[in-house]
Design a protein around this motif. Structure first.
Motif, PDB file in Angstrom:
ATOM      1  N   THR A 129       0.842  -1.208   0.000  1.00  0.00           N
ATOM      2  CA  THR A 129       0.000   0.000   0.000  1.00  0.00           C
ATOM      3  C   THR A 129       0.870   1.247   0.000  1.00  0.00           C
ATOM      4  OG1 THR A 129      -1.713  -1.193   1.213  1.00  0.00           O
ATOM      5  CG2 THR A 129      -1.843   1.215   1.239  1.00  0.00           C
ATOM      6  N   LEU A 130       1.890   1.264   0.882  1.00  0.00           N
ATOM      7  CA  LEU A 130       2.804   2.413   0.984  1.00  0.00           C
ATOM      8  C   LEU A 130       3.462   2.715  -0.364  1.00  0.00           C
ATOM      9  CD1 LEU A 130       4.502   4.407   2.869  1.00  0.00           C
ATOM     10  CD2 LEU A 130       6.177   2.573   2.969  1.00  0.00           C
ATOM     11  N   LEU A 131       3.845   1.671  -1.087  1.00  0.00           N
ATOM     12  CA  LEU A 131       4.583   1.831  -2.339  1.00  0.00           C
ATOM     13  C   LEU A 131       3.669   1.840  -3.568  1.00  0.00           C
ATOM     14  CD1 LEU A 131       7.594  -0.498  -1.485  1.00  0.00           C
ATOM     15  CD2 LEU A 131       7.481   1.959  -1.315  1.00  0.00           C
ATOM     16  N   ASP A 132       2.365   1.878  -3.316  1.00  0.00           N
ATOM     17  CA  ASP A 132       1.368   2.007  -4.381  1.00  0.00           C
ATOM     18  C   ASP A 132       1.432   0.856  -5.397  1.00  0.00           C
ATOM     19  OD1 ASP A 132      -0.800   3.239  -5.546  1.00  0.00           O
ATOM     20  OD2 ASP A 132       0.407   4.514  -6.859  1.00  0.00           O
ATOM     21  N   ILE A 133       1.611  -0.360  -4.888  1.00  0.00           N
ATOM     22  CA  ILE A 133       1.571  -1.537  -5.775  1.00  0.00           C
ATOM     23  C   ILE A 133       0.571  -2.571  -5.252  1.00  0.00           C
ATOM     24  CG2 ILE A 133       3.742  -1.546  -7.100  1.00  0.00           C
ATOM     25  CD1 ILE A 133       5.131  -2.836  -4.767  1.00  0.00           C
ATOM     26  N   LYS A 134      -0.337  -2.122  -4.374  1.00  0.00           N
ATOM     27  CA  LYS A 134      -1.386  -3.026  -3.889  1.00  0.00           C
ATOM     28  C   LYS A 134      -2.269  -3.421  -5.075  1.00  0.00           C
ATOM     29  CE  LYS A 134      -4.175  -3.547   0.266  1.00  0.00           C
ATOM     30  NZ  LYS A 134      -5.458  -4.020  -0.211  1.00  0.00           N
ATOM     31  N   GLY A 135      -2.687  -4.657  -5.086  1.00  0.00           N
ATOM     32  CA  GLY A 135      -3.459  -5.166  -6.215  1.00  0.00           C
ATOM     33  C   GLY A 135      -2.628  -6.047  -7.133  1.00  0.00           C
ATOM     34  N   HIS A 136      -1.304  -5.973  -6.959  1.00  0.00           N
ATOM     35  CA  HIS A 136      -0.391  -6.794  -7.782  1.00  0.00           C
ATOM     36  C   HIS A 136       0.189  -7.975  -7.000  1.00  0.00           C
ATOM     37  CE1 HIS A 136      -0.378  -3.890 -11.075  1.00  0.00           C
ATOM     38  NE2 HIS A 136      -0.201  -2.933 -10.186  1.00  0.00           N
ATOM     39  N   GLU A 137      -0.258  -8.148  -5.735  1.00  0.00           N
ATOM     40  CA  GLU A 137       0.443  -9.086  -4.852  1.00  0.00           C
ATOM     41  C   GLU A 137       0.432 -10.546  -5.324  1.00  0.00           C
ATOM     42  OE1 GLU A 137      -3.537  -7.858  -3.020  1.00  0.00           O
ATOM     43  OE2 GLU A 137      -1.775  -6.835  -3.807  1.00  0.00           O
ATOM     44  N   THR A 138      -0.613 -10.947  -6.053  1.00  0.00           N
ATOM     45  CA  THR A 138      -0.673 -12.353  -6.486  1.00  0.00           C
ATOM     46  C   THR A 138      -0.020 -12.582  -7.850  1.00  0.00           C
ATOM     47  OG1 THR A 138      -2.857 -12.022  -7.467  1.00  0.00           O
ATOM     48  CG2 THR A 138      -2.794 -12.768  -5.172  1.00  0.00           C
ATOM     49  N   LYS A 139       0.368 -11.509  -8.518  1.00  0.00           N
ATOM     50  CA  LYS A 139       1.017 -11.656  -9.834  1.00  0.00           C
ATOM     51  C   LYS A 139       2.437 -12.183  -9.675  1.00  0.00           C
ATOM     52  CE  LYS A 139      -1.447  -7.850 -12.085  1.00  0.00           C
ATOM     53  NZ  LYS A 139      -1.326  -6.488 -12.627  1.00  0.00           N
ATOM     54  N   LYS A 140       2.898 -12.922 -10.665  1.00  0.00           N
ATOM     55  CA  LYS A 140       4.303 -13.312 -10.674  1.00  0.00           C
ATOM     56  C   LYS A 140       5.151 -12.056 -10.861  1.00  0.00           C
ATOM     57  CE  LYS A 140       4.057 -18.084 -12.216  1.00  0.00           C
ATOM     58  NZ  LYS A 140       4.401 -19.051 -13.259  1.00  0.00           N
ATOM     59  N   ALA A 141       6.327 -12.033 -10.224  1.00  0.00           N
ATOM     60  CA  ALA A 141       7.201 -10.854 -10.305  1.00  0.00           C
ATOM     61  C   ALA A 141       7.605 -10.531 -11.743  1.00  0.00           C
ATOM     62  CB  ALA A 141       8.438 -11.066  -9.449  1.00  0.00           C
ATOM     63  N   SER A 142       7.652 -11.560 -12.586  1.00  0.00           N
ATOM     64  CA  SER A 142       8.045 -11.353 -13.994  1.00  0.00           C
ATOM     65  C   SER A 142       6.949 -10.687 -14.815  1.00  0.00           C
ATOM     66  CB  SER A 142       8.420 -12.691 -14.637  1.00  0.00           C
ATOM     67  OG  SER A 142       7.334 -13.602 -14.519  1.00  0.00           O
ATOM     68  N   LYS A 143       5.733 -10.580 -14.249  1.00  0.00           N
ATOM     69  CA  LYS A 143       4.578 -10.086 -15.021  1.00  0.00           C
ATOM     70  C   LYS A 143       4.205  -8.641 -14.700  1.00  0.00           C
ATOM     71  CE  LYS A 143       3.933 -14.086 -17.019  1.00  0.00           C
ATOM     72  NZ  LYS A 143       4.415 -14.254 -18.404  1.00  0.00           N
ATOM     73  N   ILE A 144       5.045  -7.934 -13.958  1.00  0.00           N
ATOM     74  CA  ILE A 144       4.776  -6.525 -13.674  1.00  0.00           C
ATOM     75  C   ILE A 144       5.861  -5.667 -14.324  1.00  0.00           C
ATOM     76  CG2 ILE A 144       3.456  -6.955 -11.560  1.00  0.00           C
ATOM     77  CD1 ILE A 144       5.989  -6.327  -9.945  1.00  0.00           C
ATOM     78  N   SER A 145       5.621  -4.355 -14.409  1.00  0.00           N
ATOM     79  CA  SER A 145       6.551  -3.458 -15.125  1.00  0.00           C
ATOM     80  C   SER A 145       7.850  -3.272 -14.348  1.00  0.00           C
ATOM     81  CB  SER A 145       5.888  -2.093 -15.327  1.00  0.00           C
ATOM     82  OG  SER A 145       5.837  -1.382 -14.095  1.00  0.00           O
ATOM     83  N   GLY A 146       8.866  -2.736 -15.038  1.00  0.00           N
ATOM     84  CA  GLY A 146      10.173  -2.499 -14.417  1.00  0.00           C
ATOM     85  C   GLY A 146      10.086  -1.585 -13.205  1.00  0.00           C
ATOM     86  N   GLY A 147       9.296  -0.522 -13.327  1.00  0.00           N
ATOM     87  CA  GLY A 147       9.137   0.411 -12.207  1.00  0.00           C
ATOM     88  C   GLY A 147       8.469  -0.251 -11.018  1.00  0.00           C
TER      89      GLY A 147
END
Length: 223
Positions: A129-147
């Motif tokens: 939540t602090l880092l504004d990436i909530k909602g991505h927690e179940t995604k594989k790390a390879s499936k999110i953007s570089g940032g």
């Protein structure tokens, strides 16, 4: 209150021939301070960071972190100390690509075994939540953007609430928009959470906005 003291740090490389890379380097970093270490390639800044991080123990002088003299500790003691007191953010995120975002963040805390899995997961969700990436927690790390991956790496560095976060070119692979996001996160952590941050950077704008710049030339600090 000091978070870190480096006292008369001298370091040699011996391959292919003996070369002095750090020359009598001494400085303090205060708790909650956001410090940039800058200098041209070969100035010794990344070598210094690796010594401060306790991953390289071949040096003269001594280093105190969080009131603990880390110089002279065994590799096992240092590994435990690192996991508990130091968070790392590298230029490349080094996430485990097949693991979920949440699992990547939780790993160092599971290894430390100071909290229950439920407590660790709750802390990880706070960081998402602090880092504004909530909602991505179940995604594989390879499936999110570089940032987003770099923000996950920051969350992983924060999971054990370390005394110091160390960054080696933490924005080196990011575009200007994500560089600003990462910088703002570090700034907030230092100001609001009292985290101490030491970052090696080539980015002049990033360095200029830190609390203090430590500039290195030929293995020495010039202020």
């Amino acid at each position: 209150m000091k978070a870190l003291t480096a006292n008369k740090i001298t370091k040699y490389f011996h391959d292919p021939e003996t070369f002095q890379v750090l020359k009598d380097v001494s400085f303090d970093v205060n708790k909650g301070e956001f410090v940039a270490i800058v200098g041209k390639s070969g100035s010794g800044k990344s070598t210094l960071l690796y010594l401060l991080s306790t991953m390289d123990t071949s040096y003269e002088g001594n280093i105190v972190i969080n009131d603990t003299m880390v110089t002279g500790l065994t590799q096992n003691q240092l590994a435990k100390f690192r996991n508990e007191h130091i968070g790392f953010v590298f230029q490349f995120h080094y996430l485990l690509p097949e693991f979920s975002v949440l699992d990547n963040i939780m790993l160092p805390a599971l290894k430390l075994k100071k909290k229950s899995k439920d407590e660790i997961e709750a802390r990880a969700m706070e960081l998402l939540t602090l880092l504004d990436i909530k909602g991505h927690e179940t995604k594989k790390a390879s499936k999110i953007s570089g940032g987003q991956q770099q923000r996950v790496a920051i969350a992983r560095a924060l999971i054990n609430e370390p005394a110091i976060i160390m960054g080696d070119e933490p924005t080196g692979n990011l575009d200007s928009k994500n560089t600003k996001i990462v910088f703002d996160i570090f700034r907030q952590l230092a100001r609001e959470k009292g985290q101490t941050i030491i970052a090696v950077t080539h980015d002049d704008e990033f360095a200029a906005n830190c609390d203090r710049i430590i500039e290195m030339v030929d293995g020495k600090i010039i202020y």
